[in-house]
Motif scaffolding. Sequence first.
Motif, PDB file in Angstrom:
ATOM      1  N   GLU A 103      24.812  26.374   3.647  1.00 35.29           N
ATOM      2  CA  GLU A 103      23.382  26.594   3.387  1.00 35.29           C
ATOM      3  C   GLU A 103      22.552  25.244   2.658  1.00 35.29           C
ATOM      4  O   GLU A 103      21.594  24.880   3.179  1.00 35.29           O
ATOM      5  CB  GLU A 103      23.178  27.716   2.705  1.00 35.29           C
ATOM      6  CG  GLU A 103      21.661  28.182   2.548  1.00 35.29           C
ATOM      7  CD  GLU A 103      21.423  29.299   1.565  1.00 35.29           C
ATOM      8  OE1 GLU A 103      20.274  29.672   1.458  1.00 35.29           O
ATOM      9  OE2 GLU A 103      22.390  30.093   1.184  1.00 35.29           O
ATOM     10  N   HIS A 104      23.242  24.672   1.555  1.00 32.67           N
ATOM     11  CA  HIS A 104      22.908  23.721   0.950  1.00 32.67           C
ATOM     12  C   HIS A 104      22.914  22.405   1.921  1.00 32.67           C
ATOM     13  O   HIS A 104      21.810  21.630   1.828  1.00 32.67           O
ATOM     14  CB  HIS A 104      23.379  23.725  -0.131  1.00 32.67           C
ATOM     15  CG  HIS A 104      22.948  22.442  -0.991  1.00 32.67           C
ATOM     16  ND1 HIS A 104      22.397  22.483  -2.481  1.00 32.67           N
ATOM     17  CD2 HIS A 104      22.501  21.109  -0.905  1.00 32.67           C
ATOM     18  CE1 HIS A 104      22.010  21.321  -3.095  1.00 32.67           C
ATOM     19  NE2 HIS A 104      22.012  20.511  -2.044  1.00 32.67           N
ATOM     20  N   ALA A 105      24.126  22.137   2.416  1.00 31.25           N
ATOM     21  CA  ALA A 105      24.256  21.020   3.267  1.00 31.25           C
ATOM     22  C   ALA A 105      23.263  21.084   4.304  1.00 31.25           C
ATOM     23  O   ALA A 105      22.811  19.706   4.786  1.00 31.25           O
ATOM     24  CB  ALA A 105      25.674  20.976   3.575  1.00 31.25           C
ATOM     25  N   ALA A 106      22.731  21.938   4.928  1.00 28.00           N
ATOM     26  CA  ALA A 106      21.759  22.093   6.332  1.00 28.00           C
ATOM     27  C   ALA A 106      20.633  21.366   5.756  1.00 28.00           C
ATOM     28  O   ALA A 106      19.987  20.668   6.620  1.00 28.00           O
ATOM     29  CB  ALA A 106      21.704  23.210   6.634  1.00 28.00           C
TER      30      ALA A 106
ATOM     31  N   PHE B 178      27.717  12.364   7.536  1.00 28.29           N
ATOM     32  CA  PHE B 178      28.688  12.887   6.487  1.00 28.29           C
ATOM     33  C   PHE B 178      28.210  14.471   6.476  1.00 28.29           C
ATOM     34  O   PHE B 178      28.812  15.040   5.306  1.00 28.29           O
ATOM     35  CB  PHE B 178      28.379  12.264   5.307  1.00 28.29           C
ATOM     36  CG  PHE B 178      28.728  10.794   5.379  1.00 28.29           C
ATOM     37  CD1 PHE B 178      29.736  10.342   5.958  1.00 28.29           C
ATOM     38  CD2 PHE B 178      27.708  10.032   4.781  1.00 28.29           C
ATOM     39  CE1 PHE B 178      30.232   8.985   6.151  1.00 28.29           C
ATOM     40  CE2 PHE B 178      27.981   8.555   4.700  1.00 28.29           C
ATOM     41  CZ  PHE B 178      29.064   8.062   5.541  1.00 28.29           C
ATOM     42  N   ARG B 179      27.859  15.153   7.295  1.00 25.31           N
ATOM     43  CA  ARG B 179      27.291  16.627   7.019  1.00 25.31           C
ATOM     44  C   ARG B 179      28.505  17.333   7.122  1.00 25.31           C
ATOM     45  O   ARG B 179      28.410  18.224   5.992  1.00 25.31           O
ATOM     46  CB  ARG B 179      26.566  17.108   8.439  1.00 25.31           C
ATOM     47  CG  ARG B 179      26.116  18.329   8.142  1.00 25.31           C
ATOM     48  CD  ARG B 179      24.970  18.360   7.379  1.00 25.31           C
ATOM     49  NE  ARG B 179      24.032  17.371   7.967  1.00 25.31           N
ATOM     50  CZ  ARG B 179      22.547  17.194   7.259  1.00 25.31           C
ATOM     51  NH1 ARG B 179      22.463  17.546   6.055  1.00 25.31           N
ATOM     52  NH2 ARG B 179      21.816  16.261   7.762  1.00 25.31           N
TER      53      ARG B 179
ATOM     54  N   ALA C 124      31.427  20.692   2.798  1.00 26.96           N
ATOM     55  CA  ALA C 124      32.427  20.926   1.875  1.00 26.96           C
ATOM     56  C   ALA C 124      32.236  20.724   0.510  1.00 26.96           C
ATOM     57  O   ALA C 124      32.811  21.477  -0.620  1.00 26.96           O
ATOM     58  CB  ALA C 124      33.606  20.154   2.148  1.00 26.96           C
ATOM     59  N   ALA C 125      31.259  20.118   0.093  1.00 21.60           N
ATOM     60  CA  ALA C 125      31.063  19.639  -1.214  1.00 21.60           C
ATOM     61  C   ALA C 125      29.738  20.915  -1.869  1.00 21.60           C
ATOM     62  O   ALA C 125      29.934  21.185  -2.981  1.00 21.60           O
ATOM     63  CB  ALA C 125      30.216  18.419  -1.434  1.00 21.60           C
ATOM     64  N   TYR C 126      28.992  21.118  -0.895  1.00 17.55           N
ATOM     65  CA  TYR C 126      27.718  22.021  -1.376  1.00 17.55           C
ATOM     66  C   TYR C 126      27.606  23.320  -0.660  1.00 17.55           C
ATOM     67  O   TYR C 126      27.011  24.305  -1.196  1.00 17.55           O
ATOM     68  CB  TYR C 126      26.740  21.414  -0.973  1.00 17.55           C
ATOM     69  CG  TYR C 126      26.412  20.001  -1.912  1.00 17.55           C
ATOM     70  CD1 TYR C 126      25.463  20.171  -3.172  1.00 17.55           C
ATOM     71  CD2 TYR C 126      26.578  18.832  -1.514  1.00 17.55           C
ATOM     72  CE1 TYR C 126      25.290  19.115  -3.862  1.00 17.55           C
ATOM     73  CE2 TYR C 126      26.291  17.893  -2.057  1.00 17.55           C
ATOM     74  CZ  TYR C 126      25.702  17.645  -3.581  1.00 17.55           C
ATOM     75  OH  TYR C 126      25.475  16.563  -4.205  1.00 17.55           O
ATOM     76  N   GLY C 127      28.459  23.544   0.421  1.00 14.42           N
ATOM     77  CA  GLY C 127      28.459  24.688   1.091  1.00 14.42           C
ATOM     78  C   GLY C 127      27.162  24.580   2.263  1.00 14.42           C
ATOM     79  O   GLY C 127      26.408  23.818   2.233  1.00 14.42           O
TER      80      GLY C 127
END
Length: 277
Positions: free
Chosen positions: A243-246, A232-233, A238-241
Amino acid sequence: MAEQTPSPRLLVLGAHPDDAEIKAGGLAEIYRKLGRDVKLVSVTRGDAGHHRLPREQLTRIRREEAAAAAAVIGAESDVWDFPDGALLPTLELRERVIREIRCWRPDLVLTHRVSDYHPDHRAIGQAVQDASYMVTVPLVVPDTPALRRDPVVAQLRDDFTRPCPFRADVVIDVGPQVDTIVAMLACHASQVFDWLPYNRRMEAEVPGDATERRAWLRRQYADRQKGVADRFREQLRAAYGAEHAAGVELVEAFEISEYAAAPSTDEVARLFPTTKS
């Protein structure tokens, strides 16, 4: 002075006493940290989930474990009396669900998908789907006042693809909640340290020391989450941006049911708060 909107209330209708914690423990803790009401319901009494204990003794143990797990976050707990392993989407079950939703008045209901592997999971998923809309019909279950609007219903993540794969409408980074999730799961000792290791043929791996057991359980939870965040990356970005999602490794994901109230974008954000928001 403008009237304040009441805080959303969360109801999790799991088939078994540990289902809510496994798939929605992070969201439940976020709700409680925000001062919101949470109720964790096990529809069955969980009396089939062991290889040694008799059903009557296991029923008592699992009720106690469910109450202890909910107490970790200060949530309400209830274990209904349907038999484990024999749940069916009967009219009796549907009416029990209707009464629960009408009486507790949640804004968000979480339950299993009807495509899940376990027949008990499928049964409560179907019962909740069938109760949606019916909670607003006064002549259905007339002994309990009908709601004017049905709550939003979302389904817990699973990995099954037939007849239709899970769709992640909402993803939440639950890395900050992992210690609480593990603490809640550890309350279900008959399951996480006994029955599930036996069922997965790995009982020899469970440590005897309490501290080591907790660390082992944390590793087990993380290992079973491997690949879910990658799956679900895109939704995480989309939800966190980006940088955060990584850096996200542990997630909970939910699919909005089309059979209940259709939430707006603002309502989704209100019902599924993240640590970012």
